[in-house]
Scaffold this motif. Structure first.
Motif, PDB file in Angstrom:
ATOM      1  N   ALA A  63       2.963  58.113 -15.210  1.00 41.20           N
ATOM      2  CA  ALA A  63       4.268  58.493 -13.837  1.00 41.20           C
ATOM      3  C   ALA A  63       3.171  58.642 -12.036  1.00 41.20           C
ATOM      4  O   ALA A  63       3.449  57.737 -11.495  1.00 41.20           O
ATOM      5  N   MET A  66       2.440  55.493 -11.168  1.00 41.16           N
ATOM      6  CA  MET A  66       3.202  54.586 -10.509  1.00 41.16           C
ATOM      7  C   MET A  66       3.671  55.383  -8.750  1.00 41.16           C
ATOM      8  O   MET A  66       4.137  54.845  -7.845  1.00 41.16           O
ATOM      9  N   LEU A  96      -0.146  51.792 -18.477  1.00 43.07           N
ATOM     10  CA  LEU A  96       2.063  51.857 -19.111  1.00 43.07           C
ATOM     11  C   LEU A  96       2.156  50.830 -19.808  1.00 43.07           C
ATOM     12  O   LEU A  96       3.031  51.557 -20.103  1.00 43.07           O
ATOM     13  N   ARG A 211      12.888  49.971 -12.696  1.00 44.64           N
ATOM     14  CA  ARG A 211      11.832  50.708 -12.199  1.00 44.64           C
ATOM     15  C   ARG A 211      10.517  51.190 -11.991  1.00 44.64           C
ATOM     16  O   ARG A 211       9.557  51.672 -11.273  1.00 44.64           O
ATOM     17  N   THR A 212      10.034  50.198 -13.671  1.00 44.38           N
ATOM     18  CA  THR A 212       8.581  50.515 -13.714  1.00 44.38           C
ATOM     19  C   THR A 212       7.569  48.829 -13.709  1.00 44.38           C
ATOM     20  O   THR A 212       6.550  49.756 -14.189  1.00 44.38           O
ATOM     21  N   GLN A 214       5.481  46.293 -13.941  1.00 45.59           N
ATOM     22  CA  GLN A 214       4.642  45.602 -13.408  1.00 45.59           C
ATOM     23  C   GLN A 214       4.896  43.960 -13.317  1.00 45.59           C
ATOM     24  O   GLN A 214       4.380  44.118 -11.683  1.00 45.59           O
TER      25      GLN A 214
ATOM     26  N   ASP B  47       9.997  60.708 -15.631  1.00 45.09           N
ATOM     27  CA  ASP B  47      10.293  60.306 -14.532  1.00 45.09           C
ATOM     28  C   ASP B  47      10.182  61.361 -12.953  1.00 45.09           C
ATOM     29  O   ASP B  47      10.345  61.037 -11.473  1.00 45.09           O
ATOM     30  N   GLN B  50       6.837  62.218 -11.975  1.00 43.62           N
ATOM     31  CA  GLN B  50       6.774  60.653 -10.736  1.00 43.62           C
ATOM     32  C   GLN B  50       7.099  60.289  -9.188  1.00 43.62           C
ATOM     33  O   GLN B  50       7.305  60.984  -8.408  1.00 43.62           O
TER      34      GLN B  50
END
Ligand SMILES: [Zn+2]
Lengths: 307, 183
Positions: A63, A66, A96, A211-212, A214, B47, B50
């Motif tokens: 997190a 990111m 990740l 959102r995440t 790569q 989340d 983050q």
């Protein structure tokens, strides 16, 4: 027996919120009155209870990484990101895949725990990690076949209306180890999109990729999949938010353009205005800027209101 | 300690990502306790963490050091966690059911059984609180903030915070009574 056993005073006393004089008074009560003593013990027990959950160190590091990646891409023009920060980013990014795998485990357990009966559901333990190794879409029948190992090789065939297919596709989307499988799963979702009602857990998995993920190519396909899934229904809030965050923080032009197009196709509204303004005034790509400006016009936020 | 933090803040405000990272990691445990305490055990914790970091970096140039960095960052995280909690409440009807399916919640070693039992009943009990009652109770008892500080974090008066604390304690006192009796 001349004491009031006032719960509120005891609570404030235990919380260290009483002035000295009041505190002394309550302390005396607690020491001399059995009822007050017991009530105090009970309050102290509540205050000492494990109020916060145990968290996953890898997920925390992911997190953080990111967040730094988002900071890096949206603030490069204002802040100098030093080599120091970049190297900590590189270190942080490694967990990740594990995070994605952990998410697959959690989400899949949830799906299976709640689905009433399909054959996949009854065969698998609630916390199964499903290793999807093949996905085929048959244009003639409009159905997909997903092959997976658990414990031996199996396959399910059907469309998005079939819980088993939706669940296994979702697991495939969350397979952080295999880019090819995620890519196939996204293509299949898109191909099947018109065949069944969008499954909300499946949709969450795609939003998670937006959102995440790569790989830029996969982020792009995830957006296309959302676009197809909600072609004739309302885009869920989480999906809309993920598109807005792509618009303001994504580095790849193609991905921002896809996000903008999808947003424009799905009833943009005034609550998107803040992000759109940011795009109009700051995006490096002229197509994206003008698209955002057109969208603002469409939702009735005049351009002269922009500074 | 104080001056080292100050210099990190100034470096971070000039855009030094390394200094920002040091500030973040030094306060990570405390911030995550606040988010986890408010949301419980769920993927959204990460989340929110983050998003809080991105938001903190964005707001950093306007941070005047009127509080410690940790209080400032915790305030950002708490408000984001409360927002998330509202969203989740609307979307998911029974968050407890979800918590029960999280792997690991059932596989603790037998020695840690009692502790994990208490953890689970506490998690359930916290679900009976409103989001603000929960936030106040957690910030008071896991962070030791003064009610006045909690009030400024949540944007409400100290008296209101006091009432949240009373209500939270009364509710938990009922729900956790069996656990207390077993002790
Ligand atoms: Zn008494």
């Amino acid at each position: 027996m001349n004491c009031e056993h006032e719960l509120e005073q005891l609570i404030l006393f235990q919380a260290g919120e009483l002035q000295e004089k009041e505190a002394d008074q309550v302390r005396l009560q607690v020491e001399t009155c059995g009822d007050c003593r017991e009530e105090f013990d009970r309050i102290a027990f509540l205050a000492d209870a494990p109020l916060t959950p145990e968290l996953d160190k890898e997920a925390i590091a992911a997190a953080r990484a990111m967040a730094y990646a988002r900071i890096g891409s949206s603030w490069r023009h204002r802040f100098r990101v030093l080599a120091d920060g970049l190297s900590s980013l590189a270190r942080g990014l490694r967990p990740l895949p594990e995070l994605a795998l952990g998410m697959a485990l959690i989400a899949f357990g949830y799906v299976l725990g709640n689905s009433g009966g399909g054959d996949v559901a009854s065969e698998l333990p609630a916390t199964a990690i499903v290793d999807v190794h093949g996905i085929e879409f048959d244009e003639a029948t409009g159905r997909a076949t997903v092959r997976y190992d658990r414990p031996r090789s199996r396959a399910v065939t059907g469309n998005l209306g079939d819980q088993a297919v939706a669940s296994v596709l979702q697991a495939a989307l969350m397979n952080g180890d295999d880019n090819g499988i995620r890519m196939h799963a996204l293509k299949t979702v898109r191909a099947l999109a018109s065949s069944g009602t969008p499954e909300s857990d499946l949709s969450d998995a795609i939003v998670g990729l937006v959102r995440t993920e790569q790989q830029e190519g996969l982020r792009l396909r995830a957006i296309w999949a959302l676009d197809a899934l909600y072609e004739s229904s309302t885009l869920p809030e989480a999906a809309r938010e993920s598109l807005l965050s792509v618009l303001t923080s994504e580095a790849g032009d193609g991905v921002r353009i896809a996000a903008l197009n999808t947003l424009m196709a799905h009833e943009p509204s005034r609550r998107d205005a803040v992000a759109l303004r940011q795009v109009v005034s700051g995006d490096s790509n002229p197509y994206v800027r003008s698209g955002a400006a057109r969208t603002l016009e469409r939702i009735g936020v005049p351009l002269e209101q922009l500074n | 300690m104080e001056s080292r933090e100050s210099s990190w803040i100034e470096q971070a405000q000039r855009g030094d990502a390394g200094a920002f990272d040091r500030l973040v990691q030094a306060n990570e445990g405390q911030v995550l306790r606040a988010i986890g305490g408010i949301l419980g055990r769920c993927p959204e914790v990460y989340d929110v963490y983050q998003d809080s970091l991105v938001s903190a970096f964005t707001k950093l140039p306007s941070f005047r050091q009127e509080s410690t960095f940790s209080t400032w960052l915790t305030r950002i995280a708490v408000n984001r966690a409360l927002n998330q909690r509202r969203k989740t409440r609307n979307a998911r009807q029974d968050p407890l059911e979800y918590a029960d399916h999280i792997p690991g919640s059932e596989q603790d070693a037998s020695g840690a059984m009692e502790q994990s039992e208490l953890r689970r009943s506490t998690e359930r009990a916290l679900e009976s609180l409103s989001e603000r009652e929960r936030a106040v109770f957690v910030l008071k008892h896991t962070h030791g903030y003064k009610l006045r500080e909690i009030g400024s974090m949540l944007g409400c008066a100290e008296g209101t915070v006091k009432n949240y604390l009373f209500r939270a304690t009364r509710k938990l006192r009922v729900v956790l009574e069996p656990a207390y009796r077993e002790l």
